[in-house]
Design a protein around this motif. Sequence first.
Motif, PDB file in Angstrom:
ATOM      1  N   SER A  60       0.837  -1.195   0.000  1.00 16.78           N
ATOM      2  CA  SER A  60       0.000   0.000   0.000  1.00 16.78           C
ATOM      3  C   SER A  60       0.876   1.250   0.000  1.00 16.78           C
ATOM      4  N   GLU A  61       0.287   2.371  -0.394  1.00 20.29           N
ATOM      5  CA  GLU A  61       1.032   3.623  -0.395  1.00 20.29           C
ATOM      6  C   GLU A  61       1.482   3.978   1.015  1.00 20.29           C
ATOM      7  N   ALA A  62       0.631   3.679   2.016  1.00 17.90           N
ATOM      8  CA  ALA A  62       0.996   3.967   3.404  1.00 17.90           C
ATOM      9  C   ALA A  62       2.207   3.139   3.834  1.00 17.90           C
ATOM     10  N   GLU A  63       2.261   1.874   3.438  1.00 18.41           N
ATOM     11  CA  GLU A  63       3.404   1.021   3.783  1.00 18.41           C
ATOM     12  C   GLU A  63       4.675   1.533   3.123  1.00 18.41           C
ATOM     13  N   LYS A  64       4.579   1.949   1.876  1.00 20.46           N
ATOM     14  CA  LYS A  64       5.746   2.491   1.178  1.00 20.46           C
ATOM     15  C   LYS A  64       6.200   3.794   1.835  1.00 20.46           C
ATOM     16  N   GLN A  65       5.232   4.612   2.236  1.00 14.73           N
ATOM     17  CA  GLN A  65       5.559   5.890   2.854  1.00 14.73           C
ATOM     18  C   GLN A  65       6.300   5.682   4.173  1.00 14.73           C
ATOM     19  N   VAL A  66       5.844   4.733   4.985  1.00 15.96           N
ATOM     20  CA  VAL A  66       6.504   4.446   6.262  1.00 15.96           C
ATOM     21  C   VAL A  66       7.934   3.986   6.034  1.00 15.96           C
ATOM     22  N   LEU A  67       8.137   3.140   5.029  1.00 14.42           N
ATOM     23  CA  LEU A  67       9.467   2.617   4.727  1.00 14.42           C
ATOM     24  C   LEU A  67      10.421   3.745   4.334  1.00 14.42           C
ATOM     25  N   ILE A  68       9.987   4.607   3.408  1.00 12.36           N
ATOM     26  CA  ILE A  68      10.851   5.695   2.954  1.00 12.36           C
ATOM     27  C   ILE A  68      11.139   6.661   4.099  1.00 12.36           C
ATOM     28  N   THR A  69      10.141   6.923   4.928  1.00 10.02           N
ATOM     29  CA  THR A  69      10.335   7.827   6.053  1.00 10.02           C
ATOM     30  C   THR A  69      11.389   7.283   7.010  1.00 10.02           C
ATOM     31  N   ALA A  70      11.333   5.979   7.266  1.00  6.43           N
ATOM     32  CA  ALA A  70      12.337   5.366   8.140  1.00  6.43           C
ATOM     33  C   ALA A  70      13.718   5.473   7.528  1.00  6.43           C
ATOM     34  N   LEU A  71      13.840   5.231   6.230  1.00  4.66           N
ATOM     35  CA  LEU A  71      15.133   5.310   5.548  1.00  4.66           C
ATOM     36  C   LEU A  71      15.700   6.720   5.620  1.00  4.66           C
TER      37      LEU A  71
END
Length: 205
Positions: free
Chosen positions: A42-53
């Motif tokens: 999901s877009e939310a899952e991708k967003q969380v991943l990039i934010t953590a990176l």
Amino acid sequence: MSNLNVNWSLADASAPSPSETSQQESDVGYRYAGDMPEGTASEAEKQVLITALVNWMRKASWFAGTIGQRLKVVRVDTSTSPDGNQKKKTAEVECEVVVEEDMVNAFDTLHGGCSSFLIDVCTTLPLIVLSDEKWGSGGITQGLNVVFHAPARAGSTLQIKSSSVAVGGRSATARCEIWDKKRQALIASGTNIKMSHTGLTLNKL
């Protein structure tokens, strides 16, 4: 693909405040320049991943920070078991980075220490996709096993493919393969065992 808007509020509790973020970005000049990754997540899952990176790599002065800042997440996939059991959900993340001078050894090939760094970081990303209160910050590496298969020359584009293996309450395991994108040669592979941050006082480690 849509442009990515990094939202610091999605990162773990150690993420800086908006004022701190503004100061760090002005000091470092680091903003994630990629588009939203492809894939079934999901877009939310991708967003969380990039934010953590972005959170992990926000300072170029940190160990290998300039290398981490060049990582681009190109694909994020998730899948569940046929019975729909969310506890059996898995994640796969693909990243790319070009081998530059600060990543090579005296033979002008990818340094083994850099391969280990990339595997350590990238095996954590699938766990972020499956994040909850225990794994939202990625955990702490407990054991990293790396096998080196072939050299990668400066200028090569690396495909780094990571996937979750098992995720529990106290520990999690993920695996990774680093490929030379043009030659389709396996460069290195590894397995990472992570320990949850939950219940730990990090300043006492």
